[in-house]
Write a protein that holds these residues in place. Structure first.
Motif, mmCIF file in Angstrom:
data_model
loop_
_atom_site.group_PDB
_atom_site.id
_atom_site.type_symbol
_atom_site.label_atom_id
_atom_site.label_comp_id
_atom_site.label_asym_id
_atom_site.label_seq_id
_atom_site.Cartn_x
_atom_site.Cartn_y
_atom_site.Cartn_z
ATOM 1 N N GLY A 64 -6.112 -13.820 -1.302
ATOM 2 C CA GLY A 64 -6.004 -12.720 -0.560
ATOM 3 C C GLY A 64 -5.423 -12.549 0.185
ATOM 4 O O GLY A 64 -4.619 -10.775 0.579
ATOM 5 N N LYS A 65 -3.876 -13.534 0.356
ATOM 6 C CA LYS A 65 -2.984 -13.328 1.306
ATOM 7 C C LYS A 65 -1.965 -12.184 0.396
ATOM 8 O O LYS A 65 -1.926 -12.017 -0.764
ATOM 9 C CB LYS A 65 -2.734 -14.556 1.785
ATOM 10 C CG LYS A 65 -0.839 -14.045 2.273
ATOM 11 C CD LYS A 65 -0.548 -15.515 3.013
ATOM 12 C CE LYS A 65 0.200 -15.558 3.545
ATOM 13 N NZ LYS A 65 1.147 -17.427 4.207
ATOM 14 N N LEU A 66 -0.989 -11.310 1.030
ATOM 15 C CA LEU A 66 -0.313 -10.025 0.766
ATOM 16 C C LEU A 66 1.292 -11.111 0.981
ATOM 17 O O LEU A 66 2.044 -11.291 2.432
ATOM 18 C CB LEU A 66 -0.502 -9.205 1.594
ATOM 19 C CG LEU A 66 -0.899 -8.630 1.205
ATOM 20 C CD1 LEU A 66 -1.918 -6.485 2.343
ATOM 21 C CD2 LEU A 66 -1.258 -7.231 -0.259
ATOM 22 N N PHE A 117 7.055 1.396 4.851
ATOM 23 C CA PHE A 117 6.041 1.750 5.374
ATOM 24 C C PHE A 117 5.449 1.080 5.763
ATOM 25 O O PHE A 117 4.426 0.431 4.777
ATOM 26 C CB PHE A 117 6.061 2.794 3.944
ATOM 27 C CG PHE A 117 6.648 3.403 3.050
ATOM 28 C CD1 PHE A 117 6.744 5.168 3.270
ATOM 29 C CD2 PHE A 117 7.159 3.063 1.567
ATOM 30 C CE1 PHE A 117 7.914 5.368 2.963
ATOM 31 C CE2 PHE A 117 8.224 3.731 0.880
ATOM 32 C CZ PHE A 117 8.007 5.380 1.706
ATOM 33 N N PRO A 118 5.171 0.691 7.182
ATOM 34 C CA PRO A 118 4.000 -0.301 8.159
ATOM 35 C C PRO A 118 3.254 0.463 8.359
ATOM 36 O O PRO A 118 2.945 1.191 7.948
ATOM 37 C CB PRO A 118 5.489 -0.590 8.563
ATOM 38 C CG PRO A 118 5.437 0.961 9.471
ATOM 39 C CD PRO A 118 6.307 1.534 7.692
ATOM 40 N N SER A 119 2.162 -0.595 8.217
ATOM 41 C CA SER A 119 1.381 -0.235 8.427
ATOM 42 C C SER A 119 0.813 0.226 10.608
ATOM 43 O O SER A 119 1.736 1.092 11.503
ATOM 44 C CB SER A 119 0.143 -1.342 9.167
ATOM 45 O OG SER A 119 0.528 -2.754 9.903
ATOM 46 N N GLY A 122 3.427 -2.544 11.787
ATOM 47 C CA GLY A 122 4.389 -3.255 11.646
ATOM 48 C C GLY A 122 4.530 -3.650 10.127
ATOM 49 O O GLY A 122 5.257 -4.841 10.137
ATOM 50 N N THR A 123 3.998 -4.334 9.871
ATOM 51 C CA THR A 123 3.044 -5.313 8.982
ATOM 52 C C THR A 123 3.594 -4.272 7.518
ATOM 53 O O THR A 123 2.533 -2.974 7.401
ATOM 54 C CB THR A 123 2.080 -5.958 8.631
ATOM 55 O OG1 THR A 123 0.383 -5.173 9.334
ATOM 56 C CG2 THR A 123 1.956 -7.517 9.639
ATOM 57 N N PRO A 124 3.177 -5.042 5.839
ATOM 58 C CA PRO A 124 3.191 -3.695 5.041
ATOM 59 C C PRO A 124 1.267 -3.249 4.836
ATOM 60 O O PRO A 124 1.119 -4.557 5.505
ATOM 61 C CB PRO A 124 3.008 -5.165 4.387
ATOM 62 C CG PRO A 124 3.578 -6.109 4.579
ATOM 63 C CD PRO A 124 3.498 -5.899 6.193
ATOM 64 N N ILE A 125 1.615 -2.657 4.162
ATOM 65 C CA ILE A 125 -0.292 -1.973 4.475
ATOM 66 C C ILE A 125 -0.908 -2.597 3.148
ATOM 67 O O ILE A 125 -0.188 -2.844 1.746
ATOM 68 C CB ILE A 125 0.788 -0.366 3.814
ATOM 69 C CG1 ILE A 125 1.171 0.464 5.163
ATOM 70 C CG2 ILE A 125 -0.761 0.592 3.671
ATOM 71 C CD1 ILE A 125 1.514 1.720 4.630
#
Length: 206
Positions: A64-66, A117-119, A122-125
């Protein structure tokens, strides 16, 4: 989507000040894969020259980790030229992110990862969250339910239906061979046969 539906989606997204407007816009004008878009960092962009370098993608591991990984194929690593309107959209996206980053509410939570395109921190969406928001926008725009990946298909169909050479479209999409583009989208070329026929008459007889 056809061009009228594309314009409707972007119009509603802009009116609603949708946080992911620039993401949808770039997906349509470049045909980039979802993982390539979500893995895009500002260091991969040259806004002065209008060039995007696709060098990585965001993928989900079995646990499940991105994580960031290499693009799908060697030809997926590519440089894309974008127009002035797209550059303006990306510049506006940068202003939006700067504003969000400086917001007192998220300042202590922000994780600087240079994401285009951050969340909200600042992390990936997360792709799951992206799909939910995308479908909410489709509903607001009165458009059919689609997958995010359909934006890539939309980009391909717009290119091929408007006279873009298959080889050029294939390279822009990051396909390993033009034959793959033909296998997936060859049926679209039938719609431009009438244009070709008229053009050939014009060239030969006029």
């Amino acid at each position: 989507m056809n061009i009228e539906e594309v314009k409707k989606l972007l119009q509603v997204g802009e009116e609603k000040n949708d946080k992911n407007y620039a993401l949808y816009y770039l997906a349509i004008v470049t045909g980039m894969r979802q993982g390539e878009l979500l893995g895009l960092q500002w260091r991969n962009l040259d806004l002065e020259k209008g060039i995007i370098k696709v060098v990585q993608n965001l993928k989900r591991l079995p646990n499940g980790k991105l994580v960031f990984g290499k693009p799908k194929t060697k030809t997926s690593i590519r440089s894309l030229t974008v127009g002035e309107d797209t550059i303006d959209v990306l510049k506006e996206q940068k202003v939006r992110i700067t504003s969000e980053r400086e917001d007192i509410k998220v300042k202590n939570l922000w994780k600087e990862m240079d994401m285009v395109f951050p969340s909200t921190i600042g992390t990936p969406i997360d792709p799951t969250n992206l799909l939910k928001k995308f479908r909410k926008l489709l509903k607001k725009a009165g458009l059919p339910r689609l997958r995010f990946h359909d934006l890539r298909h939309t980009s391909a169909s717009l290119m091929l239906n408007n006279g873009v050479d298959v080889l050029v479209a294939s390279r822009r999409l990051g396909h390993s061979k033009p034959s793959i583009t033909l296998d997936v989208y060859g049926h679209l070329l039938n719609s431009v046969q009438d244009k070709v026929a008229s053009k050939m008459d014009e060239l030969v007889l006029k």
